[in-house]
Write a protein that holds these residues in place. Sequence first.
Motif, PDB file in Angstrom:
ATOM      1  N   TYR A 317       0.800  -1.213   0.000  1.00 54.60           N
ATOM      2  CA  TYR A 317       0.000   0.000   0.000  1.00 54.60           C
ATOM      3  C   TYR A 317       0.838   1.271   0.000  1.00 54.60           C
ATOM      4  O   TYR A 317       0.288   2.363   0.076  1.00 54.60           O
ATOM      5  CB  TYR A 317      -0.928  -0.005   1.228  1.00 54.60           C
ATOM      6  CG  TYR A 317      -1.613  -1.329   1.447  1.00 54.60           C
ATOM      7  CD1 TYR A 317      -2.637  -1.746   0.602  1.00 54.60           C
ATOM      8  CD2 TYR A 317      -1.211  -2.188   2.460  1.00 54.60           C
ATOM      9  CE1 TYR A 317      -3.255  -2.973   0.776  1.00 54.60           C
ATOM     10  CE2 TYR A 317      -1.823  -3.422   2.647  1.00 54.60           C
ATOM     11  CZ  TYR A 317      -2.842  -3.818   1.804  1.00 54.60           C
ATOM     12  OH  TYR A 317      -3.441  -5.033   1.970  1.00 54.60           O
ATOM     13  N   ARG A 318       2.140   1.152  -0.092  1.00 60.72           N
ATOM     14  CA  ARG A 318       2.997   2.327   0.028  1.00 60.72           C
ATOM     15  C   ARG A 318       3.169   3.065  -1.292  1.00 60.72           C
ATOM     16  O   ARG A 318       2.960   2.502  -2.366  1.00 60.72           O
ATOM     17  CB  ARG A 318       4.375   1.930   0.575  1.00 60.72           C
ATOM     18  CG  ARG A 318       5.206   1.122  -0.401  1.00 60.72           C
ATOM     19  CD  ARG A 318       6.701   1.275  -0.154  1.00 60.72           C
ATOM     20  NE  ARG A 318       7.175   0.574   1.022  1.00 60.72           N
ATOM     21  CZ  ARG A 318       8.455   0.528   1.366  1.00 60.72           C
ATOM     22  NH1 ARG A 318       9.362   1.149   0.642  1.00 60.72           N
ATOM     23  NH2 ARG A 318       8.834  -0.134   2.432  1.00 60.72           N
ATOM     24  N   SER A 319       3.567   4.315  -1.194  1.00 54.70           N
ATOM     25  CA  SER A 319       3.951   5.100  -2.366  1.00 54.70           C
ATOM     26  C   SER A 319       5.333   4.660  -2.827  1.00 54.70           C
ATOM     27  O   SER A 319       6.085   4.002  -2.096  1.00 54.70           O
ATOM     28  CB  SER A 319       3.971   6.593  -2.023  1.00 54.70           C
ATOM     29  OG  SER A 319       2.759   7.004  -1.456  1.00 54.70           O
ATOM     30  N   ASP A 320       5.675   5.054  -4.032  1.00 49.00           N
ATOM     31  CA  ASP A 320       6.992   4.728  -4.568  1.00 49.00           C
ATOM     32  C   ASP A 320       8.085   5.358  -3.708  1.00 49.00           C
ATOM     33  O   ASP A 320       7.907   6.442  -3.148  1.00 49.00           O
ATOM     34  CB  ASP A 320       7.102   5.242  -6.015  1.00 49.00           C
ATOM     35  CG  ASP A 320       8.300   4.656  -6.742  1.00 49.00           C
ATOM     36  OD1 ASP A 320       8.890   3.669  -6.252  1.00 49.00           O
ATOM     37  OD2 ASP A 320       8.645   5.198  -7.805  1.00 49.00           O
ATOM     38  N   GLN A 321       9.227   4.688  -3.607  1.00 51.80           N
ATOM     39  CA  GLN A 321      10.341   5.251  -2.854  1.00 51.80           C
ATOM     40  C   GLN A 321      10.750   6.588  -3.467  1.00 51.80           C
ATOM     41  O   GLN A 321      10.835   6.718  -4.687  1.00 51.80           O
ATOM     42  CB  GLN A 321      11.543   4.306  -2.847  1.00 51.80           C
ATOM     43  CG  GLN A 321      11.334   3.024  -2.053  1.00 51.80           C
ATOM     44  CD  GLN A 321      10.792   1.890  -2.886  1.00 51.80           C
ATOM     45  OE1 GLN A 321      10.293   2.104  -3.988  1.00 51.80           O
ATOM     46  NE2 GLN A 321      10.878   0.674  -2.375  1.00 51.80           N
ATOM     47  N   PRO A 322      11.042   7.583  -2.629  1.00 53.34           N
ATOM     48  CA  PRO A 322      11.424   8.902  -3.158  1.00 53.34           C
ATOM     49  C   PRO A 322      12.860   8.893  -3.669  1.00 53.34           C
ATOM     50  O   PRO A 322      13.629   7.957  -3.445  1.00 53.34           O
ATOM     51  CB  PRO A 322      11.282   9.813  -1.937  1.00 53.34           C
ATOM     52  CG  PRO A 322      11.555   8.909  -0.774  1.00 53.34           C
ATOM     53  CD  PRO A 322      10.991   7.572  -1.158  1.00 53.34           C
ATOM     54  N   CYS A 323      13.219   9.953  -4.355  1.00 52.04           N
ATOM     55  CA  CYS A 323      14.614  10.222  -4.767  1.00 52.04           C
ATOM     56  C   CYS A 323      15.197   9.075  -5.582  1.00 52.04           C
ATOM     57  O   CYS A 323      16.403   8.776  -5.475  1.00 52.04           O
ATOM     58  CB  CYS A 323      15.507  10.500  -3.554  1.00 52.04           C
ATOM     59  SG  CYS A 323      14.771  11.519  -2.264  1.00 52.04           S
ATOM     60  N   GLY A 389      12.399   7.427   4.549  1.00 51.71           N
ATOM     61  CA  GLY A 389      12.064   7.993   3.252  1.00 51.71           C
ATOM     62  C   GLY A 389      10.630   8.479   3.154  1.00 51.71           C
ATOM     63  O   GLY A 389      10.226   9.016   2.111  1.00 51.71           O
ATOM     64  N   TYR A 390       9.853   8.320   4.209  1.00 54.46           N
ATOM     65  CA  TYR A 390       8.434   8.676   4.231  1.00 54.46           C
ATOM     66  C   TYR A 390       8.182   9.484   5.503  1.00 54.46           C
ATOM     67  O   TYR A 390       7.532   9.025   6.449  1.00 54.46           O
ATOM     68  CB  TYR A 390       7.583   7.403   4.218  1.00 54.46           C
ATOM     69  CG  TYR A 390       7.777   6.545   2.983  1.00 54.46           C
ATOM     70  CD1 TYR A 390       6.833   6.522   1.957  1.00 54.46           C
ATOM     71  CD2 TYR A 390       8.915   5.752   2.833  1.00 54.46           C
ATOM     72  CE1 TYR A 390       7.008   5.734   0.822  1.00 54.46           C
ATOM     73  CE2 TYR A 390       9.111   4.969   1.706  1.00 54.46           C
ATOM     74  CZ  TYR A 390       8.162   4.964   0.712  1.00 54.46           C
ATOM     75  OH  TYR A 390       8.346   4.182  -0.402  1.00 54.46           O
ATOM     76  N   SER A 391       8.712  10.686   5.535  1.00 57.32           N
ATOM     77  CA  SER A 391       8.776  11.439   6.792  1.00 57.32           C
ATOM     78  C   SER A 391       7.405  11.836   7.316  1.00 57.32           C
ATOM     79  O   SER A 391       7.208  11.903   8.534  1.00 57.32           O
ATOM     80  CB  SER A 391       9.652  12.684   6.610  1.00 57.32           C
ATOM     81  OG  SER A 391       9.056  13.607   5.718  1.00 57.32           O
ATOM     82  N   ILE A 392       6.430  12.108   6.448  1.00 60.65           N
ATOM     83  CA  ILE A 392       5.118  12.534   6.932  1.00 60.65           C
ATOM     84  C   ILE A 392       4.368  11.385   7.609  1.00 60.65           C
ATOM     85  O   ILE A 392       3.888  11.542   8.742  1.00 60.65           O
ATOM     86  CB  ILE A 392       4.300  13.185   5.804  1.00 60.65           C
ATOM     87  CG1 ILE A 392       4.919  14.534   5.441  1.00 60.65           C
ATOM     88  CG2 ILE A 392       2.841  13.348   6.217  1.00 60.65           C
ATOM     89  CD1 ILE A 392       4.191  15.283   4.348  1.00 60.65           C
ATOM     90  N   PRO A 393       4.203  10.212   6.975  1.00 58.55           N
ATOM     91  CA  PRO A 393       3.544   9.123   7.713  1.00 58.55           C
ATOM     92  C   PRO A 393       4.321   8.673   8.938  1.00 58.55           C
ATOM     93  O   PRO A 393       3.723   8.275   9.950  1.00 58.55           O
ATOM     94  CB  PRO A 393       3.422   7.998   6.681  1.00 58.55           C
ATOM     95  CG  PRO A 393       4.333   8.361   5.573  1.00 58.55           C
ATOM     96  CD  PRO A 393       4.447   9.843   5.572  1.00 58.55           C
TER      97      PRO A 393
END
Length: 522
Positions: A317-323, A389-393
Amino acid sequence: MILPSSVSRRGLMLALGAGGVALGAGRQAVADPVFAEYPFQLGIAAGDPTPDGFVIWTRLAPRPLEIGHGMPSAPVPVKWEVATDRAFSNVARRGEAIARPEMGHAVHVEVEGLQPGREYFYRFTAGAERTATGRAKTASAAGTAVARARFGVVGCQAYEQGFYTAHRKAAEEDLDFVYCYGDYIYEGRGARIYNGPTGATENPRRHFGGEIYALDDYRRRYAQYKMDADLQASHASTAWFCTWDDHETDNNWAAALDQDGTPPEVFALRRQAAAQAYYENMPLRRSAFPRGADIQLYRHAAWGDLLDLNFLDTRQYRSDQPCDDAWATTCAAVSADAQMLGEAQEAWLYRNLDRSRARWKVLAQQVMVMDLDRREGPEPGYNLDSWAGYSIPRRRLLQRLKDRRIGDTVVLTGDEHQNYAGELHLDGRNPEGSPIATEFVTTSISSGGDGMDQRPDMVRIQAANPQLKFNNYQRGYVVCDVTPERWQTEFKVLDKVSERGGTLSTRAKLAVASGDARVVAA
């Protein structure tokens, strides 16, 4: 064995030669099988214990690495028994299940009607063949006072990179249960050389075949892993709670995306094969039965009034890894409003935490929550496949724990192929005040090879991250010894996995007191 007269000798020999099992004539659905080779070569397992039962699992596979696994394209009956003693003189439950070809001839039995908080023994029979005996313990009833729980944490067992000595040792621990955080199999092609962080080494054993994509590929890869006698001993010793990480499908996958830019509709076919094979080979309940590429793996369990266990899924359910998933870096996308758990799973977790009355609240998941700065110099750099890598959640989760004063929260993690113990703050670069929760990261069973006490790069990383209290780069497993007053984590490590017979030792014992999330020496 006397066969029906309608089964010719030639027909029987053809059946045995092609598949290793013959079926009685005149029954299109099921029949008592006659096996030319032992059908339970993948062992047995139990899982997801509750106060009144658990799942028991096996899979018929006389020739595990063949397409069709040595079985005919027909359903086969399998009998099962659960007893209060190893001699099966007092059988508590028994029945018959059907091993179906659509499911790789796997059997999942959800045993019910047992007594809470006690051990049982189980076995399967097909025709004249019988499995070894397995042991599983039911959970303590909800709300019941529990003075102590002792359980193991395992995962990351790359077959090529080492032997499963840690599993054999864990089987001797007399644990209440095991949590497997994932990377049960690895999807890559067979390789003679492993290029790891300490240089090139020769793998002690090899994967069968190339990289896996189709259902038969995944089935054979699971078969190769599950044929290992040490892994079978670990499964037979106690019930497991299983979740997955990335390598059960593909390295660093996230929701509909893989790391190679495959069109999502094509990757969905691979995900579907991976999900089916995972279900077929794990002791999971019917609630986890795959629906296309989707499989329900996040779930809750309780161990009396001592433990609330929230098993999370940080892949589907996660978004794609950033950067671009670069290592030890950061970019503006790290602060984007992305998802790690997805909205539904996150809301489910928050509800569980809000209503929990257990002493210890456990987040049993896959990737590190500590936002370790892994880059040398003034600019931070993170493992972007982790919560860092997912600082908001990440901040949303920790802020909720802090604001609602949800104490005694312990995060159990894997993935890193290292042991870690640390404290969770809203901002790991500025860990001010008391920690909000505690995280214990368990090293790999075999992934990464022999290892060493501490990687050279981790000396600097540990010094730069005061929230990190312990780090080690050997193979092994963790034993958690929990009472209402204290959580103790024992890091057990091996001197080698490149050869059989590694020596096990305790590298560290670290503890957390109830009401205080600081990590201290035990």
